[in-house]
Design a protein around this motif. Sequence first.
Motif, PDB file in Angstrom:
ATOM      1  N   HIS A  36       0.758  -1.073   0.006  1.00  0.00           N
ATOM      2  CA  HIS A  36       0.009  -0.011  -0.176  1.00  0.00           C
ATOM      3  C   HIS A  36       0.778   1.232   0.090  1.00  0.00           C
ATOM      4  O   HIS A  36       2.184   1.108   0.210  1.00  0.00           O
ATOM      5  CB  HIS A  36      -0.865   0.045   1.267  1.00  0.00           C
ATOM      6  CG  HIS A  36      -1.917  -1.056   1.111  1.00  0.00           C
ATOM      7  ND1 HIS A  36      -2.930  -1.183   0.450  1.00  0.00           N
ATOM      8  CD2 HIS A  36      -1.932  -2.354   2.041  1.00  0.00           C
ATOM      9  CE1 HIS A  36      -3.812  -2.261   0.613  1.00  0.00           C
ATOM     10  NE2 HIS A  36      -3.233  -2.873   1.621  1.00  0.00           N
ATOM     11  N   ARG A  90      -4.081   8.172   9.052  1.00  0.00           N
ATOM     12  CA  ARG A  90      -4.106   7.616   7.422  1.00  0.00           C
ATOM     13  C   ARG A  90      -3.476   8.563   6.474  1.00  0.00           C
ATOM     14  O   ARG A  90      -2.905   8.233   5.312  1.00  0.00           O
ATOM     15  CB  ARG A  90      -5.551   7.922   6.948  1.00  0.00           C
ATOM     16  CG  ARG A  90      -6.526   7.149   7.702  1.00  0.00           C
ATOM     17  CD  ARG A  90      -6.277   5.628   7.857  1.00  0.00           C
ATOM     18  NE  ARG A  90      -7.109   4.775   8.719  1.00  0.00           N
ATOM     19  CZ  ARG A  90      -8.119   4.069   8.297  1.00  0.00           C
ATOM     20  NH1 ARG A  90      -8.278   3.697   6.993  1.00  0.00           N
ATOM     21  NH2 ARG A  90      -8.703   3.240   8.911  1.00  0.00           N
ATOM     22  N   ASP A  91      -2.597   9.266   7.209  1.00  0.00           N
ATOM     23  CA  ASP A  91      -1.654  10.495   6.418  1.00  0.00           C
ATOM     24  C   ASP A  91      -0.440  10.181   7.312  1.00  0.00           C
ATOM     25  O   ASP A  91       0.587  10.964   7.132  1.00  0.00           O
ATOM     26  CB  ASP A  91      -2.131  11.915   6.596  1.00  0.00           C
ATOM     27  CG  ASP A  91      -3.327  12.196   5.611  1.00  0.00           C
ATOM     28  OD1 ASP A  91      -3.273  11.460   4.500  1.00  0.00           O
ATOM     29  OD2 ASP A  91      -4.049  12.987   5.910  1.00  0.00           O
ATOM     30  N   LYS A 136      -7.734  -1.037  -2.242  1.00  0.00           N
ATOM     31  CA  LYS A 136      -7.794   0.086  -1.402  1.00  0.00           C
ATOM     32  C   LYS A 136      -7.835   1.342  -2.705  1.00  0.00           C
ATOM     33  O   LYS A 136      -6.853   1.809  -3.142  1.00  0.00           O
ATOM     34  CB  LYS A 136      -6.270   0.265  -0.598  1.00  0.00           C
ATOM     35  CG  LYS A 136      -6.141   1.332   0.029  1.00  0.00           C
ATOM     36  CD  LYS A 136      -7.290   1.295   1.113  1.00  0.00           C
ATOM     37  CE  LYS A 136      -7.091   2.672   2.106  1.00  0.00           C
ATOM     38  NZ  LYS A 136      -8.197   2.706   3.234  1.00  0.00           N
ATOM     39  N   HIS A 137      -9.189   1.870  -2.600  1.00  0.00           N
ATOM     40  CA  HIS A 137      -9.199   3.036  -3.543  1.00  0.00           C
ATOM     41  C   HIS A 137      -8.278   4.320  -3.489  1.00  0.00           C
ATOM     42  O   HIS A 137      -8.036   4.750  -4.763  1.00  0.00           O
ATOM     43  CB  HIS A 137     -10.729   3.367  -3.366  1.00  0.00           C
ATOM     44  CG  HIS A 137     -11.173   4.370  -4.356  1.00  0.00           C
ATOM     45  ND1 HIS A 137     -11.352   5.889  -4.363  1.00  0.00           N
ATOM     46  CD2 HIS A 137     -11.489   4.477  -5.951  1.00  0.00           C
ATOM     47  CE1 HIS A 137     -11.349   6.310  -5.434  1.00  0.00           C
ATOM     48  NE2 HIS A 137     -11.805   5.402  -6.293  1.00  0.00           N
ATOM     49  N   ARG A 138      -7.919   4.693  -2.274  1.00  0.00           N
ATOM     50  CA  ARG A 138      -6.781   5.814  -2.186  1.00  0.00           C
ATOM     51  C   ARG A 138      -5.532   5.534  -2.797  1.00  0.00           C
ATOM     52  O   ARG A 138      -5.077   6.480  -3.543  1.00  0.00           O
ATOM     53  CB  ARG A 138      -6.608   6.360  -0.620  1.00  0.00           C
ATOM     54  CG  ARG A 138      -5.843   7.299  -0.623  1.00  0.00           C
ATOM     55  CD  ARG A 138      -5.749   7.709   0.726  1.00  0.00           C
ATOM     56  NE  ARG A 138      -4.784   8.795   0.776  1.00  0.00           N
ATOM     57  CZ  ARG A 138      -4.161   9.305   2.210  1.00  0.00           C
ATOM     58  NH1 ARG A 138      -4.397   8.753   3.218  1.00  0.00           N
ATOM     59  NH2 ARG A 138      -3.428  10.587   1.886  1.00  0.00           N
ATOM     60  N   ASP A 139      -5.130   4.329  -2.689  1.00  0.00           N
ATOM     61  CA  ASP A 139      -4.029   3.895  -3.275  1.00  0.00           C
ATOM     62  C   ASP A 139      -3.980   4.170  -4.850  1.00  0.00           C
ATOM     63  O   ASP A 139      -3.190   4.953  -5.632  1.00  0.00           O
ATOM     64  CB  ASP A 139      -3.566   2.352  -3.181  1.00  0.00           C
ATOM     65  CG  ASP A 139      -3.094   2.336  -1.812  1.00  0.00           C
ATOM     66  OD1 ASP A 139      -2.804   3.104  -1.098  1.00  0.00           O
ATOM     67  OD2 ASP A 139      -2.968   0.929  -1.640  1.00  0.00           O
ATOM     68  N   ARG A 193      -6.425   5.792  -6.654  1.00  0.00           N
ATOM     69  CA  ARG A 193      -6.771   7.490  -7.044  1.00  0.00           C
ATOM     70  C   ARG A 193      -5.327   8.341  -6.944  1.00  0.00           C
ATOM     71  O   ARG A 193      -5.116   8.769  -7.700  1.00  0.00           O
ATOM     72  CB  ARG A 193      -7.700   7.934  -5.982  1.00  0.00           C
ATOM     73  CG  ARG A 193      -8.185   9.275  -6.322  1.00  0.00           C
ATOM     74  CD  ARG A 193      -9.125   9.861  -5.296  1.00  0.00           C
ATOM     75  NE  ARG A 193      -8.818  10.022  -4.021  1.00  0.00           N
ATOM     76  CZ  ARG A 193      -8.951   9.554  -2.782  1.00  0.00           C
ATOM     77  NH1 ARG A 193      -9.868   8.237  -3.001  1.00  0.00           N
ATOM     78  NH2 ARG A 193      -8.447   9.817  -1.759  1.00  0.00           N
ATOM     79  N   GLU A 194      -4.745   8.158  -5.947  1.00  0.00           N
ATOM     80  CA  GLU A 194      -3.638   8.953  -5.753  1.00  0.00           C
ATOM     81  C   GLU A 194      -2.290   8.774  -6.419  1.00  0.00           C
ATOM     82  O   GLU A 194      -1.431   9.583  -6.904  1.00  0.00           O
ATOM     83  CB  GLU A 194      -3.349   9.445  -4.229  1.00  0.00           C
ATOM     84  CG  GLU A 194      -4.244   9.813  -3.436  1.00  0.00           C
ATOM     85  CD  GLU A 194      -3.996  10.513  -2.186  1.00  0.00           C
ATOM     86  OE1 GLU A 194      -2.662  11.006  -2.099  1.00  0.00           O
ATOM     87  OE2 GLU A 194      -4.718  10.882  -1.198  1.00  0.00           O
TER      88      GLU A 194
END
Length: 265
Positions: free
Chosen positions: A42, A50-51, A112-115, A117-118
Amino acid sequence: MGHRIRIAVQLQPQHATHYGAIRDAVRRCEDIGVDIAFNWDHFFPLYGDRDGTHFECWTMLAAWAEQTSRIEIGALVSCNSYRNPELLADMARTVDHIGDGRLILGIGSGWKHRDYREYGYEFGTAGSRLDDLAGALPRIKSRLAQLNPPPTRDMPLLIGGAGERKTLRLVAEHADMWHSFADADSYPHKAAVLAEHCAAVGRDPGGIEHSAALGGDQTRGTVAELLAEADTLTDLGVRLLTIGASGPDYDLTAAEALCRWRDQR
């Protein structure tokens, strides 16, 4: 099953104040007798801040391969979406050589959508990501067979997931190891479904090492409770038990107790 009971630690590469904490943790895993050290693939912490601080999977595995001498290493699991299959095969072969044949190639379809997307990857759907994994696995195997030099051994392939229609079919067709992400209540049914898929492709499910986590991602429970869970899971047929450890401290107390439990069985 013919597999012996083994203990793994997933050193989650999150919340470490500096990389040296992870370097120390994998050394301690080897010292206390852990069989496998995993990380995860990840780009941001999965829980806590989370940051918070976080490090990348495969560059870390290369460092572990150089640093350690006995313990097996791998990702639990590498996301198929983040790397071209041929590139992943070459990376795995290289880490395998750095570690003198101790890499386990763990892979999954991603979630993991954030992975995504970013880092600019197309997220798609759960079904499309599994279809991509199904297409990637033969390509990975083909590239491994073409590389010069080849891997030092028949590198174990671990597939993580428990989807009954697609994922477990891929496990039956391709995997040497299966991490179910299931607990004691759900594992027997998932294992039975895998056995059905194995029968359909003419394979003995006993040839696949069955793996499960203890205590969930955040390793909840006392040591006594984790040992009781280990007894239950091994009675059901699980042979690789994985416990998580997170930064900043990477507490290995439970892992050490599990290694003693393993040695007394």
